[in-house]
Design an enzyme around this catalytic site. Structure first.
Site, PDB file in Angstrom:
ATOM      1  N   SER A 124       0.845  -1.179  -0.115  1.00 52.42           N
ATOM      2  CA  SER A 124      -0.162  -0.012  -0.113  1.00 52.42           C
ATOM      3  C   SER A 124       0.924   1.410  -0.033  1.00 52.42           C
ATOM      4  CB  SER A 124      -0.774   0.066   1.222  1.00 52.42           C
ATOM      5  OG  SER A 124      -1.508   1.347   1.485  1.00 52.42           O
ATOM      6  N   TYR A 148      -1.751  -1.106  10.777  1.00 56.10           N
ATOM      7  CA  TYR A 148      -2.051  -1.489   9.466  1.00 56.10           C
ATOM      8  C   TYR A 148      -0.892  -1.329   8.585  1.00 56.10           C
ATOM      9  CZ  TYR A 148      -3.462  -1.674   4.553  1.00 56.10           C
ATOM     10  OH  TYR A 148      -3.602  -2.011   3.283  1.00 56.10           O
ATOM     11  N   LYS A 152       2.111  -3.826   6.545  1.00 56.23           N
ATOM     12  CA  LYS A 152       2.636  -4.141   5.282  1.00 56.23           C
ATOM     13  C   LYS A 152       3.894  -3.941   5.053  1.00 56.23           C
ATOM     14  CE  LYS A 152      -1.610  -4.756   3.162  1.00 56.23           C
ATOM     15  NZ  LYS A 152      -1.531  -5.957   2.617  1.00 56.23           N
TER      16      LYS A 152
HETATM   17  P1  NAD Z   1     -10.866  -6.872   1.243  1.00 56.54           P
HETATM   18  O1  NAD Z   1     -11.138  -6.896   2.798  1.00 56.54           O
HETATM   19  O2  NAD Z   1     -12.048  -6.740   0.512  1.00 56.54           O
HETATM   20  O3  NAD Z   1     -10.256  -8.448   0.649  1.00 56.54           O
HETATM   21  C1  NAD Z   1      -9.421  -9.054   1.566  1.00 56.54           C
HETATM   22  C2  NAD Z   1     -10.147 -10.714   1.553  1.00 56.54           C
HETATM   23  O4  NAD Z   1      -9.304 -11.288   2.533  1.00 56.54           O
HETATM   24  C3  NAD Z   1     -11.625 -10.594   2.090  1.00 56.54           C
HETATM   25  O5  NAD Z   1     -12.251 -11.387   1.218  1.00 56.54           O
HETATM   26  C4  NAD Z   1     -11.323 -11.398   3.513  1.00 56.54           C
HETATM   27  O6  NAD Z   1     -12.297 -12.168   3.790  1.00 56.54           O
HETATM   28  C5  NAD Z   1     -10.056 -12.165   3.228  1.00 56.54           C
HETATM   29  N1  NAD Z   1      -9.267 -12.680   4.533  1.00 56.54           N
HETATM   30  C6  NAD Z   1      -8.756 -11.737   5.325  1.00 56.54           C
HETATM   31  N2  NAD Z   1      -8.082 -12.500   6.123  1.00 56.54           N
HETATM   32  C7  NAD Z   1      -7.985 -13.754   5.571  1.00 56.54           C
HETATM   33  C8  NAD Z   1      -7.486 -14.912   6.122  1.00 56.54           C
HETATM   34  N3  NAD Z   1      -6.593 -14.928   7.233  1.00 56.54           N
HETATM   35  N4  NAD Z   1      -7.528 -16.067   5.452  1.00 56.54           N
HETATM   36  C9  NAD Z   1      -8.475 -16.193   4.341  1.00 56.54           C
HETATM   37  N5  NAD Z   1      -9.003 -15.028   3.931  1.00 56.54           N
HETATM   38  C10 NAD Z   1      -8.714 -13.855   4.670  1.00 56.54           C
HETATM   39  O7  NAD Z   1      -9.702  -6.002   0.952  1.00 56.54           O
HETATM   40  P2  NAD Z   1      -8.972  -5.400  -0.448  1.00 56.54           P
HETATM   41  O8  NAD Z   1      -9.591  -4.013  -0.392  1.00 56.54           O
HETATM   42  O9  NAD Z   1      -9.566  -6.235  -1.548  1.00 56.54           O
HETATM   43  O10 NAD Z   1      -7.582  -5.448  -0.226  1.00 56.54           O
HETATM   44  C11 NAD Z   1      -6.984  -6.499  -0.604  1.00 56.54           C
HETATM   45  C12 NAD Z   1      -5.385  -6.348  -0.326  1.00 56.54           C
HETATM   46  O11 NAD Z   1      -5.051  -5.173  -0.739  1.00 56.54           O
HETATM   47  C13 NAD Z   1      -5.338  -6.284   1.237  1.00 56.54           C
HETATM   48  O12 NAD Z   1      -4.275  -6.873   1.682  1.00 56.54           O
HETATM   49  C14 NAD Z   1      -5.236  -4.875   1.577  1.00 56.54           C
HETATM   50  O13 NAD Z   1      -4.565  -4.567   2.769  1.00 56.54           O
HETATM   51  C15 NAD Z   1      -4.405  -4.296   0.348  1.00 56.54           C
HETATM   52  N6  NAD Z   1      -4.582  -3.027   0.040  1.00 56.54           N
HETATM   53  C16 NAD Z   1      -5.912  -2.574  -0.180  1.00 56.54           C
HETATM   54  C17 NAD Z   1      -6.305  -0.986  -0.371  1.00 56.54           C
HETATM   55  C18 NAD Z   1      -7.748  -0.568  -0.445  1.00 56.54           C
HETATM   56  O14 NAD Z   1      -7.600   0.655  -0.347  1.00 56.54           O
HETATM   57  N7  NAD Z   1      -8.668  -1.272  -0.717  1.00 56.54           N
HETATM   58  C19 NAD Z   1      -5.145  -0.213  -0.342  1.00 56.54           C
HETATM   59  C20 NAD Z   1      -3.802  -0.815  -0.293  1.00 56.54           C
HETATM   60  C21 NAD Z   1      -3.667  -2.141  -0.128  1.00 56.54           C
HETATM   61  N1  UFG Z   2     -12.294  11.474   3.612  1.00 55.53           N
HETATM   62  C1  UFG Z   2     -13.355  12.525   4.073  1.00 55.53           C
HETATM   63  N2  UFG Z   2     -14.575  11.816   4.551  1.00 55.53           N
HETATM   64  C2  UFG Z   2     -14.575  10.593   4.639  1.00 55.53           C
HETATM   65  C3  UFG Z   2     -13.487   9.667   4.219  1.00 55.53           C
HETATM   66  C4  UFG Z   2     -12.321  10.258   3.575  1.00 55.53           C
HETATM   67  O1  UFG Z   2     -13.228  13.754   3.768  1.00 55.53           O
HETATM   68  O2  UFG Z   2     -15.659  10.214   5.315  1.00 55.53           O
HETATM   69  C5  UFG Z   2     -11.173  12.001   3.085  1.00 55.53           C
HETATM   70  C6  UFG Z   2      -9.775  11.988   3.723  1.00 55.53           C
HETATM   71  O3  UFG Z   2      -9.655  12.731   4.600  1.00 55.53           O
HETATM   72  C7  UFG Z   2      -8.739  11.810   2.653  1.00 55.53           C
HETATM   73  C8  UFG Z   2      -9.582  11.266   1.328  1.00 55.53           C
HETATM   74  O4  UFG Z   2     -10.919  11.360   1.842  1.00 55.53           O
HETATM   75  O5  UFG Z   2      -8.416  13.114   2.315  1.00 55.53           O
HETATM   76  C9  UFG Z   2      -9.297   9.590   1.190  1.00 55.53           C
HETATM   77  O6  UFG Z   2      -9.671   9.014   2.409  1.00 55.53           O
HETATM   78  P1  UFG Z   2      -9.709   7.328   2.433  1.00 55.53           P
HETATM   79  O7  UFG Z   2      -9.947   7.023   3.785  1.00 55.53           O
HETATM   80  O8  UFG Z   2     -10.757   6.991   1.339  1.00 55.53           O
HETATM   81  O9  UFG Z   2      -8.268   6.886   1.971  1.00 55.53           O
HETATM   82  P2  UFG Z   2      -6.813   7.247   2.644  1.00 55.53           P
HETATM   83  O10 UFG Z   2      -6.152   8.009   1.572  1.00 55.53           O
HETATM   84  O11 UFG Z   2      -6.821   7.766   4.019  1.00 55.53           O
HETATM   85  O12 UFG Z   2      -6.430   5.691   2.999  1.00 55.53           O
HETATM   86  C10 UFG Z   2      -6.619   4.608   2.030  1.00 55.53           C
HETATM   87  C11 UFG Z   2      -6.767   3.376   2.729  1.00 55.53           C
HETATM   88  C12 UFG Z   2      -5.302   3.047   3.394  1.00 55.53           C
HETATM   89  C13 UFG Z   2      -4.405   3.024   2.371  1.00 55.53           C
HETATM   90  C14 UFG Z   2      -4.185   4.467   1.441  1.00 55.53           C
HETATM   91  C15 UFG Z   2      -3.207   4.380   0.334  1.00 55.53           C
HETATM   92  O13 UFG Z   2      -7.915   3.342   3.494  1.00 55.53           O
HETATM   93  O14 UFG Z   2      -5.265   1.641   3.888  1.00 55.53           O
HETATM   94  O15 UFG Z   2      -5.673   4.467   0.971  1.00 55.53           O
HETATM   95  O16 UFG Z   2      -3.381   3.267  -0.513  1.00 55.53           O
HETATM   96  F1  UFG Z   2      -2.980   2.852   2.729  1.00 55.53           F
END
Ligand code: NAD
Ligand code: UFG
Length: 332
Positions: A124, A148, A152
């Site tokens: 991330s 979190y 990572k």
């Molecule tokens: P998500 O929660 O939708 O998907 C993760 C999946 O993993 C879920 O279906 C959950 O049930 C499953 N899971 C969690 N722990 C498990 C375990 N121990 N065994 C089996 N299944 C398990 O999240 P996502 O948004 O699809 O994110 C996927 C990956 O990308 C994550 O590692 C997350 O940290 C990373 N990531 C996500 C974002 C974002 O903004 N969505 C940003 C950066 C990184």
């Molecule tokens: N924000 C609002 N109102 C809300 C939610 C968010 O104003 O209800 C604003 C935040 O202050 C920020 C922007 O919208 O300026 C984006 O916020 P998000 O929570 O959607 O995303 P972040 O950038 O804070 O974080 C996300 C994931 C993290 C990841 C990061 C970079 O939650 O896990 O993107 O990938 F690390």
């Protein structure tokens, strides 16, 4: 080629399963449904008209992983499984360290035992902490501000140590910026059960009248309109980045990190206004205090992924807004 996908019914995992199947890969998927629903399996099959093997269970379960590797001749792994809620990780750090680290170690040990040494890992942009300048490049200093993010960064370090110990590994660490949007079919997308933490799921629920008003967290940031700027990327573009990463690691050895973002920064109000325009719907909002820990702006230099993986995001912010709302309307 057979790819093992952990967390494959989650938000990014499900979209990536679709693109893997579309690209002709066989997939084997595991999920414990801690943050997703079993229906997603049928939706992936419906979109692709292809079948795949699914195991319900935990990636921390070593015996189950051994069974999966024994029953399937796996060529490479994409590891999505993990917990991802920043706020919850602050209140329940042990839950995050246990699941995210343990699942990864169990997976890596099993891969080693079965001599499968090709991995794509979901990292991330959070590992950049508060970046010293923008756009963010992969060689910037790394630091984290919450448990979190620390999981990572720890996993990245584990992977780099693993490669030093054994150069047979081929590992792509993908650092996602802010994935939003949904598959154009409206069959899969992101729909958290609880009140969303992230911006787009919140906007969508306000537009859908499930929540009354969006809180815009601060309008005194050092950005063009004072609200926080992020690099939003369409989840389908992000998924296609995984296909390119898989192609690359299947044919190489080494470890490398890649930013997956568009390189464009949009503010909270840019996103809200675009959402209202393309969907012709009102999103009520009010300015509130800053959310602790948020930074002014964050966007990628994504040129490394383009040069080495041959990947570039194609979809724009209008597509992201349209597809996110289309998904929620179809899944009321
Ligand atoms: P998500 O929660 O939708 O998907 C993760 C999946 O993993 C879920 O279906 C959950 O049930 C499953 N899971 C969690 N722990 C498990 C375990 N121990 N065994 C089996 N299944 C398990 O999240 P996502 O948004 O699809 O994110 C996927 C990956 O990308 C994550 O590692 C997350 O940290 C990373 N990531 C996500 C974002 C974002 O903004 N969505 C940003 C950066 C990184
Ligand atoms: N924000 C609002 N109102 C809300 C939610 C968010 O104003 O209800 C604003 C935040 O202050 C920020 C922007 O919208 O300026 C984006 O916020 P998000 O929570 O959607 O995303 P972040 O950038 O804070 O974080 C996300 C994931 C993290 C990841 C990061 C970079 O939650 O896990 O993107 O990938 F690390």
């Amino acid at each position: 080629m057979k790819i093992f996908v952990t967390g494959g019914t989650g938000y990014i995992g499900s979209h990536t399963c679709v693109e893997l199947l579309n690209a002709g890969y066989e997939i084997v998927v595991i999920d414990n449904f801690s943050n997703s629903k079993p229906e997603v399996i049928e939706k992936i099959k419906e979109i692709t008209e292809k079948d795949f093997k699914f195991y319900e269970g935990d990636v921390c379960d070593k015996e189950l992983l051994k069974k999966i590797f024994t029953e399937n001749n796996i060529d490479a792994v994409i590891h999505f499984a993990g917990y991802k809620a920043v706020g919850e990780s602050v209140s329940k750090p042990l839950k995050y360290y246990r699941n995210n680290i343990d699942s990864t170690l169990t997976l890596l040990e099993t891969m080693n035992e079965f001599n499968c040494k090709k991995l794509v890992f979901s990292s991330s942009a959070t590992v950049y902490g508060k970046p010293k300048s923008l756009p963010i490049k992969e060689d910037f200093d790394l630091s984290t501000t919450n448990p979190y993010g620390s999981t990572k960064l720890m996993i990245e370090d584990i992977l780099r140590d693993l490669y030093i110990s054994d150069n047979e590994w081929s590992i792509a660490i993908l650092r996602y910026f802010n994935p939003i949007g949904a598959h154009k079919s409206g069959l899969i997308g992101e729909n958290p059960n609880d009140i969303p933490n992230n911006l787009m799921p919140y906007i969508v629920k306000v537009a859908n009248k499930e929540l009354e008003c969006l809180n815009v967290f601060g309008n005194d940031y050092d950005t063009h309109d004072g609200t926080g700027v992020r690099d939003y990327i369409h989840v389908v573009d992000l998924s296609l980045g995984h296909i390119k990463a898989i192609e690359y690691i299947l044919n190489s050895k080494g470890i490398d990190e890649y930013n997956l973002g568009t390189g464009n920064g949009y503010s909270v109000l840019d996103l809200v206004k675009t959402f209202m325009k393309v969907n012709d719907v009102e999103v009520k909002y009010k300015i509130t205090d800053r959310r602790p820990g948020d930074i002014d702006a964050c966007y990628a230099d994504a040129s490394k992924a383009q040069e080495i993986l041959g990947w570039k995001a194609k979809l724009g912010i209008e597509d992201m807004c349209r597809d996110a709302y289309n998904f929620i309307k179809k899944n009321k």
